[in-house]
Design a protein around this motif. Structure first.
Motif, mmCIF file in Angstrom:
data_model
loop_
_atom_site.group_PDB
_atom_site.id
_atom_site.type_symbol
_atom_site.label_atom_id
_atom_site.label_comp_id
_atom_site.label_asym_id
_atom_site.label_seq_id
_atom_site.Cartn_x
_atom_site.Cartn_y
_atom_site.Cartn_z
ATOM 1 N N ASN A 186 0.672 -1.226 -0.159
ATOM 2 C CA ASN A 186 -0.105 -0.386 -0.064
ATOM 3 C C ASN A 186 0.990 1.109 0.279
ATOM 4 N N LEU A 187 2.180 1.651 0.506
ATOM 5 C CA LEU A 187 2.485 2.028 0.944
ATOM 6 C C LEU A 187 3.495 2.578 -0.363
ATOM 7 N N VAL A 188 4.098 1.955 -1.184
ATOM 8 C CA VAL A 188 4.758 1.816 -2.575
ATOM 9 C C VAL A 188 3.851 1.735 -3.108
ATOM 10 N N GLY A 189 2.347 0.830 -3.402
ATOM 11 C CA GLY A 189 1.445 1.130 -4.462
ATOM 12 C C GLY A 189 1.120 3.130 -4.519
ATOM 13 N N LYS A 190 0.635 3.964 -3.386
ATOM 14 C CA LYS A 190 0.277 5.022 -3.813
ATOM 15 C C LYS A 190 1.503 5.919 -3.454
ATOM 16 N N ALA A 191 2.954 5.378 -3.144
ATOM 17 C CA ALA A 191 3.674 6.645 -4.104
ATOM 18 C C ALA A 191 3.733 6.873 -5.733
ATOM 19 N N ALA A 192 4.116 5.249 -6.028
ATOM 20 C CA ALA A 192 3.791 4.689 -7.449
ATOM 21 C C ALA A 192 2.835 6.114 -8.494
ATOM 22 N N GLN A 193 1.089 5.744 -8.018
ATOM 23 C CA GLN A 193 0.200 6.099 -8.256
ATOM 24 C C GLN A 193 0.049 7.485 -7.932
ATOM 25 N N SER A 194 1.372 8.398 -7.074
ATOM 26 C CA SER A 194 1.052 9.620 -7.390
ATOM 27 C C SER A 194 2.240 10.688 -8.271
ATOM 28 N N CYS A 195 2.888 9.498 -9.506
ATOM 29 C CA CYS A 195 3.415 9.769 -10.195
ATOM 30 C C CYS A 195 3.115 10.220 -11.097
ATOM 31 N N PHE A 196 3.373 11.499 -11.848
ATOM 32 C CA PHE A 196 3.134 11.745 -13.417
ATOM 33 C C PHE A 196 3.242 10.635 -14.134
ATOM 34 N N GLY A 197 1.787 10.583 -14.938
ATOM 35 C CA GLY A 197 1.857 9.752 -15.992
ATOM 36 C C GLY A 197 1.752 8.087 -15.301
#
Length: 123
Positions: free
Chosen positions: A20-31
């Motif tokens: 969940n931590l990694v998923g939130k971080a990755a999905q917050s990136c542009f593109g």
């Protein structure tokens, strides 16, 4: 579950927390348009959760497409993502690697040795 030993004892962190931590971080990136299931287990889990989320009106799964492993005291993170068509994939991947590494290291004080990003779909 990721388990580490320190002078005071053992630390155990669940894979669900990391995902969940990694998923939130990755999905917050542009593109990044979403996470993609990386194996059969995640596909089945996603199908079951999507039925539950339709019934309960919840958000999408942040943990799909994320695998976290421990390698000699360091973390290895695999991400399977989909990205927007026409964006610079190199820039997106670099941004994701930096954001995920920083987020995990700040939240857990554990070192991330690798972040492997797999582009599985273009939207």
């Amino acid at each position: 579950m990721v388990k580490f030993e320190n002078p005071n004892g053992y630390i155990e962190i669940t894979n669900s927390y990391f995902a969940n931590l990694v998923g939130k971080a990755a999905q917050s990136c542009f593109g990044v348009t979403g996470m993609v299931n990386s194996n059969t287990y995640q596909s089945i889990k996603s199908a079951i959760k999507s039925k539950a989320s339709r019934d309960n009106n919840r958000d999408n799964n942040l943990d799909q497409g994320v695998t976290v492993k421990s390698d000699n005291g360091n973390l290895v993170i695999d991400l399977h993502i989909s990205v927007s068509y026409g964006v610079n994939i190199t820039a997106i991947v670099e941004s994701i690697v930096n954001k995920v590494r920083y987020t995990v290291e700040q939240a857990t004080d554990l070192k991330v040795s690798k972040v492997n990003v797999y582009i599985d779909a273009l939207n």
